[in-house]
Scaffold this motif. Structure first.
Motif, PDB file in Angstrom:
ATOM      1  N   GLU A  88       0.828  -1.209   0.000  1.00  0.00           N
ATOM      2  CA  GLU A  88       0.000   0.000   0.000  1.00  0.00           C
ATOM      3  C   GLU A  88       0.864   1.261   0.000  1.00  0.00           C
ATOM      4  O   GLU A  88       0.538   2.236  -0.667  1.00  0.00           O
ATOM      5  N   LYS A  89       1.984   1.244   0.743  1.00  0.00           N
ATOM      6  CA  LYS A  89       2.852   2.422   0.825  1.00  0.00           C
ATOM      7  C   LYS A  89       3.724   2.607  -0.411  1.00  0.00           C
ATOM      8  O   LYS A  89       3.951   3.731  -0.843  1.00  0.00           O
ATOM      9  N   SER A  90       4.230   1.494  -0.960  1.00  0.00           N
ATOM     10  CA  SER A  90       5.223   1.613  -2.035  1.00  0.00           C
ATOM     11  C   SER A  90       4.771   1.082  -3.384  1.00  0.00           C
ATOM     12  O   SER A  90       5.338   1.448  -4.409  1.00  0.00           O
ATOM     13  N   GLY A  91       3.782   0.186  -3.377  1.00  0.00           N
ATOM     14  CA  GLY A  91       3.384  -0.457  -4.624  1.00  0.00           C
ATOM     15  C   GLY A  91       4.264  -1.649  -4.967  1.00  0.00           C
ATOM     16  O   GLY A  91       4.126  -2.245  -6.027  1.00  0.00           O
ATOM     17  N   MET A  92       5.153  -2.034  -4.060  1.00  0.00           N
ATOM     18  CA  MET A  92       6.088  -3.137  -4.313  1.00  0.00           C
ATOM     19  C   MET A  92       5.433  -4.470  -4.007  1.00  0.00           C
ATOM     20  O   MET A  92       5.011  -4.727  -2.877  1.00  0.00           O
ATOM     21  N   ASP A  93       5.364  -5.327  -5.037  1.00  0.00           N
ATOM     22  CA  ASP A  93       4.801  -6.672  -4.905  1.00  0.00           C
ATOM     23  C   ASP A  93       5.949  -7.671  -5.049  1.00  0.00           C
ATOM     24  O   ASP A  93       6.554  -7.769  -6.114  1.00  0.00           O
TER      25      ASP A  93
END
Length: 140
Positions: free
Chosen positions: A68-73
């Motif tokens: 949610e904070k970074s978009g990193m999956d």
């Protein structure tokens, strides 16, 4: 004795000159070495992805705080290579320029270090990711 040493040096020099000129590349030893392609040292699917899923995906997957904070999956190769909403995290072939390694090695401010609020990943775990990046960050 001097003659034997001189002959040995002459033969060694001649052999070295042949190899430098490319004439010695037909030797069985050279052919055997050339026929063996270098295998990747680290596999994304067998080494890196299980590590990321075990250590990182609780936050870095859809719905997770890190996502949610970074978009990193960090649950797939595509997610890792996509990076964050702030930019790429992996520079294939260059772990030192890869933001992922900067975060994992704790070469950033304390609030950005990964994993947040937990013990730093082991050197072995970090070196697995580092080697994968160094070897080209392939989807293998």
């Amino acid at each position: 004795m001097k003659l034997a040493v001189t002959l040995a040096l002459a033969m060694a020099t001649a052999l070295l000159a042949m190899f430098i000129a490319g004439e010695g590349s037909n030797s069985p030893l050279c052919q055997a070495q050339a026929a063996q392609p270098l295998a990747p040292r680290v596999s994304f699917s067998e080494d890196v992805l299980p590590l990321l899923k075990f250590k990182c995906s609780s936050c870095h997957q859809a719905g997770g705080e890190g996502y949610e904070k970074s978009g990193m999956d960090l649950t797939s190769y595509q997610g890792v290579m996509k990076g964050t909403k702030f930019g790429p995290m992996v520079v294939p072939g260059d772990p030192e320029a890869s933001n992922l390694m900067r975060l994992l090695d704790w070469r950033v401010s304390a609030e950005l270090r990964m994993p947040h609020g937990k013990k730093q990943l082991s050197i072995c775990d970090r070196d697995t990711v580092r080697t994968w990046i160094f070897d080209g960050a392939k989807d293998n």
